[in-house]
Scaffold this motif. Structure first.
Motif, PDB file in Angstrom:
ATOM      1  N   SER A 202      44.296  42.434  18.545  1.00 22.72           N
ATOM      2  CA  SER A 202      45.095  41.534  19.380  1.00 22.72           C
ATOM      3  C   SER A 202      44.670  41.764  20.829  1.00 22.72           C
ATOM      4  CB  SER A 202      46.597  41.795  19.210  1.00 22.72           C
ATOM      5  OG  SER A 202      46.907  43.140  19.520  1.00 22.72           O
ATOM      6  N   TYR A 203      44.822  40.752  21.636  1.00 21.60           N
ATOM      7  CA  TYR A 203      44.444  40.892  23.043  1.00 21.60           C
ATOM      8  C   TYR A 203      45.117  39.807  23.874  1.00 21.60           C
ATOM      9  CZ  TYR A 203      40.777  37.722  21.203  1.00 21.60           C
ATOM     10  OH  TYR A 203      40.078  36.719  20.552  1.00 21.60           O
ATOM     11  N   MET A 204      45.182  40.059  25.177  1.00 19.97           N
ATOM     12  CA  MET A 204      45.781  39.089  26.093  1.00 19.97           C
ATOM     13  C   MET A 204      44.832  38.842  27.249  1.00 19.97           C
ATOM     14  SD  MET A 204      48.565  41.239  28.350  1.00 19.97           S
ATOM     15  CE  MET A 204      48.472  39.980  29.650  1.00 19.97           C
ATOM     16  N   SER A 205      44.883  37.624  27.759  1.00 21.35           N
ATOM     17  CA  SER A 205      44.056  37.277  28.909  1.00 21.35           C
ATOM     18  C   SER A 205      44.943  36.835  30.065  1.00 21.35           C
ATOM     19  CB  SER A 205      43.073  36.156  28.567  1.00 21.35           C
ATOM     20  OG  SER A 205      43.747  34.894  28.520  1.00 21.35           O
ATOM     21  N   LEU A 206      44.384  36.888  31.268  1.00 22.84           N
ATOM     22  CA  LEU A 206      45.034  36.363  32.463  1.00 22.84           C
ATOM     23  C   LEU A 206      44.094  35.339  33.092  1.00 22.84           C
ATOM     24  CD1 LEU A 206      46.454  39.652  34.030  1.00 22.84           C
ATOM     25  CD2 LEU A 206      47.699  37.926  32.727  1.00 22.84           C
ATOM     26  N   ASN A 207      44.677  34.302  33.670  1.00 23.79           N
ATOM     27  CA  ASN A 207      43.869  33.242  34.263  1.00 23.79           C
ATOM     28  C   ASN A 207      43.472  33.573  35.692  1.00 23.79           C
ATOM     29  OD1 ASN A 207      44.164  31.840  31.904  1.00 23.79           O
ATOM     30  ND2 ASN A 207      45.596  30.318  32.705  1.00 23.79           N
ATOM     31  N   ASP A 208      42.231  33.286  36.011  1.00 23.82           N
ATOM     32  CA  ASP A 208      41.708  33.356  37.378  1.00 23.82           C
ATOM     33  C   ASP A 208      41.412  31.919  37.790  1.00 23.82           C
ATOM     34  OD1 ASP A 208      40.266  33.597  39.702  1.00 23.82           O
ATOM     35  OD2 ASP A 208      38.932  35.187  38.971  1.00 23.82           O
ATOM     36  N   LEU A 209      42.399  31.272  38.419  1.00 22.23           N
ATOM     37  CA  LEU A 209      42.263  29.850  38.723  1.00 22.23           C
ATOM     38  C   LEU A 209      41.195  29.599  39.782  1.00 22.23           C
ATOM     39  CD1 LEU A 209      46.011  28.726  38.672  1.00 22.23           C
ATOM     40  CD2 LEU A 209      44.298  28.624  36.838  1.00 22.23           C
ATOM     41  N   THR A 210      40.977  30.558  40.659  1.00 17.64           N
ATOM     42  CA  THR A 210      39.938  30.396  41.686  1.00 17.64           C
ATOM     43  C   THR A 210      38.560  30.272  41.047  1.00 17.64           C
ATOM     44  OG1 THR A 210      41.247  31.693  43.260  1.00 17.64           O
ATOM     45  CG2 THR A 210      38.901  31.413  43.740  1.00 17.64           C
ATOM     46  N   ALA A 211      38.326  31.087  40.024  1.00 12.37           N
ATOM     47  CA  ALA A 211      37.039  31.043  39.327  1.00 12.37           C
ATOM     48  C   ALA A 211      37.027  30.009  38.207  1.00 12.37           C
ATOM     49  CB  ALA A 211      36.712  32.420  38.756  1.00 12.37           C
ATOM     50  N   GLY A 212      38.202  29.472  37.853  1.00 13.53           N
ATOM     51  CA  GLY A 212      38.274  28.535  36.726  1.00 13.53           C
ATOM     52  C   GLY A 212      38.056  29.216  35.393  1.00 13.53           C
ATOM     53  N   GLU A 213      38.459  30.481  35.302  1.00 13.69           N
ATOM     54  CA  GLU A 213      38.219  31.277  34.092  1.00 13.69           C
ATOM     55  C   GLU A 213      39.501  31.958  33.624  1.00 13.69           C
ATOM     56  OE1 GLU A 213      33.633  32.764  34.859  1.00 13.69           O
ATOM     57  OE2 GLU A 213      35.296  34.017  35.560  1.00 13.69           O
ATOM     58  N   THR A 214      39.461  32.414  32.382  1.00 11.60           N
ATOM     59  CA  THR A 214      40.463  33.347  31.878  1.00 11.60           C
ATOM     60  C   THR A 214      39.717  34.584  31.400  1.00 11.60           C
ATOM     61  OG1 THR A 214      42.452  33.558  30.492  1.00 11.60           O
ATOM     62  CG2 THR A 214      40.527  32.491  29.478  1.00 11.60           C
ATOM     63  N   TYR A 215      40.270  35.769  31.657  1.00 10.97           N
ATOM     64  CA  TYR A 215      39.561  37.001  31.315  1.00 10.97           C
ATOM     65  C   TYR A 215      40.468  37.909  30.494  1.00 10.97           C
ATOM     66  CZ  TYR A 215      42.281  38.972  35.173  1.00 10.97           C
ATOM     67  OH  TYR A 215      43.316  39.370  36.000  1.00 10.97           O
ATOM     68  N   ILE A 216      39.872  38.608  29.530  1.00 11.70           N
ATOM     69  CA  ILE A 216      40.645  39.521  28.698  1.00 11.70           C
ATOM     70  C   ILE A 216      41.103  40.701  29.548  1.00 11.70           C
ATOM     71  CG2 ILE A 216      40.567  41.094  26.727  1.00 11.70           C
ATOM     72  CD1 ILE A 216      38.791  39.139  25.288  1.00 11.70           C
ATOM     73  N   HIS A 217      42.415  40.928  29.524  1.00 12.17           N
ATOM     74  CA  HIS A 217      43.042  41.946  30.367  1.00 12.17           C
ATOM     75  C   HIS A 217      43.309  43.234  29.594  1.00 12.17           C
ATOM     76  CE1 HIS A 217      45.474  43.733  33.460  1.00 12.17           C
ATOM     77  NE2 HIS A 217      46.595  43.645  32.757  1.00 12.17           N
ATOM     78  N   LEU A 218      43.859  43.116  28.390  1.00 12.91           N
ATOM     79  CA  LEU A 218      44.161  44.283  27.562  1.00 12.91           C
ATOM     80  C   LEU A 218      43.879  43.943  26.103  1.00 12.91           C
ATOM     81  CD1 LEU A 218      47.561  45.429  29.123  1.00 12.91           C
ATOM     82  CD2 LEU A 218      45.362  46.610  29.352  1.00 12.91           C
ATOM     83  N   THR A 219      43.515  44.953  25.325  1.00 13.70           N
ATOM     84  CA  THR A 219      43.187  44.724  23.914  1.00 13.70           C
ATOM     85  C   THR A 219      43.784  45.827  23.048  1.00 13.70           C
ATOM     86  OG1 THR A 219      41.141  46.022  23.919  1.00 13.70           O
ATOM     87  CG2 THR A 219      40.974  43.720  24.613  1.00 13.70           C
ATOM     88  N   ASP A 220      43.879  45.540  21.744  1.00 13.60           N
ATOM     89  CA  ASP A 220      44.244  46.536  20.756  1.00 13.60           C
ATOM     90  C   ASP A 220      43.413  46.262  19.500  1.00 13.60           C
ATOM     91  OD1 ASP A 220      46.143  48.752  19.942  1.00 13.60           O
ATOM     92  OD2 ASP A 220      46.555  47.308  18.350  1.00 13.60           O
ATOM     93  N   GLY A 221      42.618  47.228  19.099  1.00 20.53           N
ATOM     94  CA  GLY A 221      41.794  47.070  17.906  1.00 20.53           C
ATOM     95  C   GLY A 221      40.407  46.511  18.141  1.00 20.53           C
ATOM     96  N   VAL A 222      40.080  46.125  19.358  1.00 28.00           N
ATOM     97  CA  VAL A 222      38.741  45.614  19.673  1.00 28.00           C
ATOM     98  C   VAL A 222      37.768  46.788  19.756  1.00 28.00           C
ATOM     99  CG1 VAL A 222      37.331  44.392  21.374  1.00 28.00           C
ATOM    100  CG2 VAL A 222      39.660  43.609  20.873  1.00 28.00           C
TER     101      VAL A 222
END
Length: 211
Positions: free
Chosen positions: A49-69
């Protein structure tokens, strides 16, 4: 692909109720969010499982934290909004799932991301959006290395856990705001009443989020 089972209602309720307890007793934001990821993975019986946060300035979303990756490349994925499952969920505001990501023609693929997904061995991915006050701030996802179809009830569970994640993010932001305003009040005697009212408003909002 196998049909995923739906977690019992009691297990979902227990997972949801544990988040406020964490917020009250744990001071580390990362610890609280990682606990939500672990519960989400356990509830839906997925490999990661994992969560991302949006970087609207870059127009991207990036993985912030993970479990099991397992791979560092997967843990540090950044995707343009609207691409793949991750980018589609983080931008579109609706849950998305695929049972065989690399061979799914409906996905907006990026070749460099496909290489990372293949190295991680991922086939099934499902994501739900993180919303705060109507704003898209990221996504909560689960993934497995086997092909699985999630029924509607399981999708709803992921959406519930995404709501818990969003609340946790907002509560941490509010706590930091309270600390900042408290420092300002202590540093100056001007506008003390105004600052105190702002603090009271934030505390009331935090109480509503807890509710």
């Amino acid at each position: 692909p196998a049909l995923a089972s739906t977690p019992p209602a009691e297990a979902v309720l227990r997972a949801v109720s544990e988040r406020p307890a964490d917020m009250a007793s744990v001071r580390d934001r990362v610890v609280v969010l990682k606990a939500i990821l672990r519960r989400t993975r356990r509830l839906l019986d997925t490999d990661m499982s994992y969560m991302s946060l949006n970087d609207l300035t870059a127009g991207e979303t990036y993985i912030h934290l993970t479990d099991g990756v397992q791979t560092e490349a997967y843990r540090t994925i950044r995707m343009p909004l609207g691409t793949g499952v991750l980018g589609a969920v983080a931008a579109g505001g609706a849950a998305v799932q695929t049972t065989d990501y690399l061979h799914d023609p409906e996905m907006n693929h990026l070749s460099e991301i496909d290489v990372i997904v293949q190295a991680e061995g991922v086939k099934t991915i499902m994501g739900a959006p993180l919303r705060i006050r109507g704003r898209m701030v990221g996504a909560l996802l689960v993934a497995s290395r086997s092909r699985t179809v999630f029924p509607d009830e399981a999708v709803h569970v992921l959406e519930q856990m995404a709501a818990q994640t969003a609340i946790a993010l907002e509560q941490w932001r509010l706590k930091q705001e309270i600390l900042r305003l408290g420092d300002e009040v202590r540093a100056t005697e001007t506008n003390v009443e105004l600052r105190l009212r702002e603090l009271e408003d934030i505390v009331r909002l935090d109480e509503r989020l807890m509710g």
